[in-house]
Design a protein around this motif. Structure first.
Motif, PDB file in Angstrom:
ATOM      1  N   VAL A  24      -5.225 -12.715 -25.751  1.00  0.00           N
ATOM      2  CA  VAL A  24      -5.580 -12.551 -24.338  1.00  0.00           C
ATOM      3  C   VAL A  24      -5.071 -11.199 -23.854  1.00  0.00           C
ATOM      4  N   ASN A  25      -5.959 -10.399 -23.333  1.00  0.00           N
ATOM      5  CA  ASN A  25      -5.612  -9.066 -22.830  1.00  0.00           C
ATOM      6  C   ASN A  25      -5.148  -9.192 -21.387  1.00  0.00           C
ATOM      7  N   THR A  26      -3.851  -9.008 -21.180  1.00  0.00           N
ATOM      8  CA  THR A  26      -3.288  -9.157 -19.825  1.00  0.00           C
ATOM      9  C   THR A  26      -2.750  -7.834 -19.286  1.00  0.00           C
ATOM     10  N   ALA A  27      -3.182  -6.729 -19.885  1.00  0.00           N
ATOM     11  CA  ALA A  27      -2.618  -5.434 -19.505  1.00  0.00           C
ATOM     12  C   ALA A  27      -2.994  -5.034 -18.086  1.00  0.00           C
ATOM     13  N   ALA A  28      -4.148  -5.507 -17.615  1.00  0.00           N
ATOM     14  CA  ALA A  28      -4.659  -5.009 -16.335  1.00  0.00           C
ATOM     15  C   ALA A  28      -5.034  -6.150 -15.402  1.00  0.00           C
ATOM     16  N   THR A  29      -5.022  -5.835 -14.109  1.00  0.00           N
ATOM     17  CA  THR A  29      -5.595  -6.683 -13.071  1.00  0.00           C
ATOM     18  C   THR A  29      -6.563  -5.804 -12.277  1.00  0.00           C
ATOM     19  N   TYR A  30      -7.281  -6.399 -11.342  1.00  0.00           N
ATOM     20  CA  TYR A  30      -8.236  -5.604 -10.565  1.00  0.00           C
ATOM     21  C   TYR A  30      -8.313  -6.145  -9.150  1.00  0.00           C
ATOM     22  N   ASN A  31      -8.810  -5.301  -8.255  1.00  0.00           N
ATOM     23  CA  ASN A  31      -8.993  -5.675  -6.855  1.00  0.00           C
ATOM     24  C   ASN A  31     -10.254  -6.524  -6.745  1.00  0.00           C
ATOM     25  N   GLU A  32     -10.085  -7.806  -6.482  1.00  0.00           N
ATOM     26  CA  GLU A  32     -11.216  -8.730  -6.462  1.00  0.00           C
ATOM     27  C   GLU A  32     -12.154  -8.472  -5.290  1.00  0.00           C
ATOM     28  N   LYS A  33     -11.707  -7.701  -4.289  1.00  0.00           N
ATOM     29  CA  LYS A  33     -12.551  -7.390  -3.134  1.00  0.00           C
ATOM     30  C   LYS A  33     -13.557  -6.280  -3.434  1.00  0.00           C
ATOM     31  N   GLU A  34     -13.340  -5.571  -4.543  1.00  0.00           N
ATOM     32  CA  GLU A  34     -14.243  -4.487  -4.903  1.00  0.00           C
ATOM     33  C   GLU A  34     -15.202  -4.973  -5.979  1.00  0.00           C
ATOM     34  N   ASP A  38       4.976  -5.020 -17.612  1.00  0.00           N
ATOM     35  CA  ASP A  38       4.226  -3.948 -16.962  1.00  0.00           C
ATOM     36  C   ASP A  38       2.742  -4.292 -16.874  1.00  0.00           C
ATOM     37  N   LYS A  39       2.111  -3.822 -15.781  1.00  0.00           N
ATOM     38  CA  LYS A  39       0.687  -4.022 -15.551  1.00  0.00           C
ATOM     39  C   LYS A  39       0.080  -2.737 -14.986  1.00  0.00           C
ATOM     40  N   ILE A  40      -1.257  -2.637 -15.114  1.00  0.00           N
ATOM     41  CA  ILE A  40      -1.989  -1.640 -14.349  1.00  0.00           C
ATOM     42  C   ILE A  40      -2.987  -2.372 -13.476  1.00  0.00           C
ATOM     43  N   ASN A  41      -3.338  -1.780 -12.344  1.00  0.00           N
ATOM     44  CA  ASN A  41      -4.263  -2.416 -11.411  1.00  0.00           C
ATOM     45  C   ASN A  41      -5.432  -1.485 -11.132  1.00  0.00           C
ATOM     46  N   LEU A  42      -6.649  -2.023 -11.271  1.00  0.00           N
ATOM     47  CA  LEU A  42      -7.861  -1.246 -11.027  1.00  0.00           C
ATOM     48  C   LEU A  42      -8.258  -1.410  -9.571  1.00  0.00           C
ATOM     49  N   SER A  43      -8.201  -0.320  -8.839  1.00  0.00           N
ATOM     50  CA  SER A  43      -8.497  -0.369  -7.420  1.00  0.00           C
ATOM     51  C   SER A  43      -8.704   1.046  -6.915  1.00  0.00           C
ATOM     52  N   GLN A  66      -5.692   6.907  -7.994  1.00  0.00           N
ATOM     53  CA  GLN A  66      -5.302   6.844  -9.398  1.00  0.00           C
ATOM     54  C   GLN A  66      -5.174   5.378  -9.800  1.00  0.00           C
ATOM     55  N   ILE A  67      -5.099   5.145 -11.107  1.00  0.00           N
ATOM     56  CA  ILE A  67      -4.810   3.795 -11.585  1.00  0.00           C
ATOM     57  C   ILE A  67      -3.389   3.446 -11.158  1.00  0.00           C
ATOM     58  N   GLN A  68      -3.215   2.301 -10.539  1.00  0.00           N
ATOM     59  CA  GLN A  68      -1.892   1.908 -10.063  1.00  0.00           C
ATOM     60  C   GLN A  68      -1.130   1.138 -11.151  1.00  0.00           C
ATOM     61  N   THR A  69       0.145   1.370 -11.225  1.00  0.00           N
ATOM     62  CA  THR A  69       1.001   0.646 -12.159  1.00  0.00           C
ATOM     63  C   THR A  69       2.010  -0.184 -11.367  1.00  0.00           C
ATOM     64  N   TYR A  70       2.333  -1.338 -11.887  1.00  0.00           N
ATOM     65  CA  TYR A  70       3.349  -2.180 -11.275  1.00  0.00           C
ATOM     66  C   TYR A  70       3.919  -3.091 -12.342  1.00  0.00           C
ATOM     67  N   SER A  71       4.935  -3.847 -12.001  1.00  0.00           N
ATOM     68  CA  SER A  71       5.583  -4.737 -12.965  1.00  0.00           C
ATOM     69  C   SER A  71       5.831  -6.088 -12.323  1.00  0.00           C
ATOM     70  N   LEU A  72       5.857  -7.109 -13.167  1.00  0.00           N
ATOM     71  CA  LEU A  72       6.155  -8.466 -12.717  1.00  0.00           C
ATOM     72  C   LEU A  72       7.531  -8.879 -13.220  1.00  0.00           C
TER      73      LEU A  72
END
Length: 872
Positions: free
Chosen positions: A122-132, A269-274, A279-285
């Motif tokens: 399962v590729n969990t590296a990224a998330t995305y803005n579901e509103k876009e 660590d994660k990246i977020n597509l938005s 730029q590509i946003q980075t964040y951590s859980l």
């Protein structure tokens, strides 16, 4: 006529009866065929074979001889799972820890296409803005779930609700995705394990409502080498037993908590597509257990409530009896912090069940505290998470037997000056229990998601550690997650001073609050993050809540070190050295019944290492830079050079210590130890090398300082300190000779012809093997075991070579260690080193006629090397 009619009627009746009999017979045969239906592929698969079946609500396992079949319900396709491999038994525990997972669990799922089942990562590296609208498409195209294995469907169950696939190769054979043995030990010992197929055997299978487990015996031929240079094992037979667990992850996910770099929490660590940023946003859980109140309304009213699911550890039944109660106490002391945020009975400890056949400590379902009968002097607290949310699924505390030896040595060399009870070969039971509880509490902190905070102990003034009132309330540090051991500052005669770290410090309580306090008023992860950020903002600038990353490879910050106490390493070192002198003077009288001297020798090594740390803690001041995670707009500086006056004083202090360290040579004691070089010259030689590489830090420290301690001043102070007795015409000490020789060797390595040792004096800030061992940076214990080999490699390749192989980019877990900063563009050290060489040459030539013959020979040797370096 009449007779004929009778005969005709009889014949007709017989024919009719016969026809009915055939029809009945046919019907009977047809009915029989309907009852005996043809065998299905599912039935044929197991017909006539000895089959052991483990059935649960999740996956059903079938063991047919050495074959393993999964009966996978179609309803679990696309469901996410963790697949873990745990070492269950081993013929050689140097290659792995029983109860440990040497690799993170695989995050997998099964999918189906036509007649094939696919196991996918399962590729969990990224998330995305579901509103876009477009981001989902971008995500799906660029972050596919990679395929690991493909399995032909062998049969459907009779109700077509599940499929059967052959998993023998994956679970009962050598599998690089689920390695039974690590590929390296300690990062510098490479392990090559060749499978011996004759030794592979499928053992126990179990199935439960949300997981299955499979045990397998495996055999290998193992070879090991140190950095590929020295072979230490060659084709040795090794057998292991492993437990593989496939655990179904919950469908309803825990709300993740976004990390804050100012708080020491393990993270993913994660990246977020938005398009919210350019730029590509980075964040951590943050890593955290799923802790939810049973009664939210009572919780909101301020009542203590139990969690829906407590954190339960199972205690190994192999532990020595003396250790069991302190282990439980150390584990459950975290409940005090949870009570402050409204929870009770969060952390629980249960003995291994004796009457539960389903219990398996190596199953991913159970978190355990395990006993490892090994010579490694250590303990660990690893955990494993759901990568989607950071939810901790499983954790283990691993306690090695020889941690008790480490505790024995710590307590003696750090507290024997004030505590008569530790002046024995064997620690009293109360001291053992007190110390075991501390060690386990620290490791359980890791299991709760908390990283080391090596800046914590620098928050307290050194002299406060001699106060009974202060230490009884606060211990030695604001955090048990520091490596602040026992109170080596306390002096003989200090009454009522606490010698141990706190049960939990104020920083530990804040960690629990930040990571686990429910925030029901927040409706989203982002709303929750804003509240959490304010909590940290309120603590900014308070040294008790400052988080300092553990500096494993590149070491810049003298206030974020392991094994130190207090805010002034020179003052703490003075107190500590005074205590070591007192302890060494009395060691032979205190430690009795040691006929072969083995224990005294171990204590002597610990004492030397403790002394080395006192000097090294001060050495880090020279060219040091304080590093702090600071949010813009709050108090504090991201980086700040150690004040010039402190650097100058530190340099003078270390040179004085090297010159005056002959007190280490206790000849009466040494007569009772094995043949070896005296302690003083060993320490003098090592710390001289550490001191002379300080200029690497001075370059950067001066560059960022408003009032810099410059290279020119550093080399001038170095000259005046090292050659003080020469300048004054005084007799040289052994420390003088070692320092002077080391300095000329450095000059020769820097500006002379290239020698084997020339790489010792490059610009690297990476830690040496001596530092790695002295500060506990090698958790495997192997670096200490192979110290001689590694130091030979350093002599050949340079002082940073070994560490650079282990940590090539100077980054590590969590928020990362400080990256090594290149100072090549601002390095003008060669200018000052050449000037220093001519200055020393002139001094020595002027002194040749006025010194005794031994000193003259020493000076001539130095002049020879200087002339070679300067090509004179």
């Amino acid at each position: 006529m009449k007779n004929w009619m009778v005969l005709f009627m009889v014949a007709a009746l017989v024919t009719l009866v016969n026809q009915d009999a055939c029809a009945w017979g046919k019907k009977k045969v047809e009915n029989k065929r309907e009852v005996v239906k043809p065998e299905t592929p599912y039935e044929k698969l197991f017909k006539g074979k000895k089959c052991e079946t483990a059935k649960g609500k999740f996956i059903t396992l079938h063991k047919v001889g050495e074959k393993l079949y999964f009966e996978l319900p179609l309803s679990y396709l696309e469901r996410r799972m963790l697949l873990a491999s745990t070492l269950t038994g081993a013929s050689d525990n140097d290659l792995g820890e029983v109860g440990y997972k040497s690799n993170d669990p695989l995050h997998i799922k099964f999918t189906k296409t036509d007649s094939t089942i696919y196991m996918r990562l399962v590729n969990t590296a990224a998330t995305y803005n579901e509103k876009e609208a477009g981001m989902r498409k971008a995500y799906e195209r660029n972050f596919m779930d990679p395929m690991l294995k493909a399995y032909k469907i062998m049969a459907y169950t009779n109700d077509s609700a599940a499929v059967v696939i052959d998993m023998t190769e994956f679970f009962a054979k050598h599998n690089e995705m689920l390695p039974a043995l690590p590929d390296n030990v300690g990062g510098f010992i490479s392990v090559s394990a060749s499978p011996n197929n004759d030794g592979f055997a499928l053992r126990d299978i179990k199935a439960f409502d949300d997981n299955v487990s499979i045990k397998t015996d495996m055999a290998y031929k193992v070879s090991m080498s140190v950095l590929g240079m020295f072979t230490i094992r060659s084709n040795d037979p090794v057998s292991v037993r492993v437990t593989r667990t496939l655990l179904l992850l919950p469908e309803k996910k825990m709300r993740p908590r976004i990390s804050d770099s100012r708080v020491g929490i393990f993270l993913t660590d994660k990246i977020n597509l938005s398009t919210e940023e350019d730029q590509i946003q980075t964040y951590s859980l943050a890593h955290r257990w799923r802790l939810e109140p049973k009664d939210m309304e009572a919780y909101k009213r301020g009542e203590l409530v139990e969690p829906i699911k407590p954190i339960v550890f199972y205690l190994d039944d192999a532990f020595p009896e003396l250790w069991r109660e302190p282990i439980k106490e150390g584990t459950m002391r975290w409940n005090k912090a949870f009570e402050k945020i409204g929870f009770k009975n969060v952390v629980q400890v249960l003995d291994f069940p004796k009457d539960d056949p389903d219990f398996d400590p190596d199953n991913l379902k159970y978190s355990c505290i395990r006993y490892l009968p090994s010579t490694t002097a250590n303990a660990m607290g690893p955990s494993w998470v759901d990568p989607v949310t950071g939810e901790i699924i499983n954790a283990s505390v691993l306690v090695y037997n020889n941690v008790i030896k480490l505790i024995n040595n710590w307590r003696f060399v750090q507290t024997a000056q004030i505590d008569p009870s530790v002046r024995n070969k064997k620690m009293p039971d109360e001291i053992v229990k007190e110390s075991i509880a501390y060690v386990v509490a620290h490791e359980v902190g890791h299991c709760l998601g908390f990283m080391h905070n090596m800046a914590a102990s620098a928050a307290y003034p050194v002299d406060s550690l001699r106060s009974a009132t202060f230490t009884q309330q606060y211990g030695t540090t604001p955090s048990i997650m520091d490596y602040a051991r026992f109170n080596y500052v306390a002096q003989p005669g200090d009454k009522g001073v606490r010698l141990t770290p706190p049960d939990l410090g104020v920083y530990d309580e804040f960690l629990v609050k930040w990571n686990y306090q429910p925030i029901p008023e927040a409706e989203s992860m982002k709303e929750e993050a804003a509240i959490l950020e304010k909590w940290v903002d309120e603590k900014a600038g308070d040294p008790r809540y400052r988080y300092g990353c553990q500096q494993v490879a590149s070491r810049y910050d003298p206030s974020a070190l392991e094994e130190d106490l207090g805010d002034d390493p020179m003052k703490a070192g003075e107190y500590g050295i005074r205590n070591l002198q007192y302890i060494l003077k009395n060691m032979d009288q205190w430690i009795t019944g040691d006929d072969d001297g083995e224990h005294k020798e171990a204590l002597m090594e610990s004492l030397m290492e403790q002394y080395f740390r006192y000097l090294q803690n001060v050495r880090y001041n020279i060219g040091g830079i304080y590093l702090t995670r600071v949010k813009e707009g709050t108090r504090g500086e991201k980086y700040q050079a150690v004040p010039k006056a402190v650097q100058k004083a530190s340099l003078a202090w270390i040179i004085r210590q090297i010159r005056q360290s002959d007190w280490l040579n206790n000849r009466e004691l040494c007569k009772k130890l094995n043949l070896q070089v005296s302690a003083a010259p060993i320490v003098q030689d090592v710390i001289s090398g550490e001191l002379l590489k300080s200029y690497k830090g001075v370059i950067l420290s001066a560059h960022v300082s408003q009032d810099p301690y410059t290279l020119k001043e550093y080399f001038n102070d170095l000259y005046n300190g090292i050659w003080e007795n020469t300048l004054k015409g005084k007799k040289l000490t052994s420390g003088d000779i070692i320092l002077q020789t080391a300095l000329v060797d450095m000059i020769n390595g820097m500006v002379g012809e290239k020698t084997k040792k020339s790489s010792l004096f490059g610009l690297s800030k990476m830690a040496s093997v001596e530092e790695m061992v002295a500060y506990g940076l090698d958790e495997s214990g192997m670096m200490r075991k192979y110290m001689d080999i590694l130091k030979n490699i350093e002599d050949e390749k340079g002082t940073d070579y070994v560490t650079r192989q282990i940590h090539p980019d100077a980054f590590g877990q969590g928020y990362g260690w400080q990256r090594e900063v290149s100072v090549k563009a601002i390095d003008n050290s060669t200018t000052y080193i050449v000037a220093l060489a001519y200055r020393i040459k002139s001094l020595l030539e002027s002194k040749l006629s006025s010194v005794d013959s031994a000193t003259k020979d020493h000076y001539k040797m130095l002049l020879l090397n200087l002339n070679r370096a300067l090509k004179v």
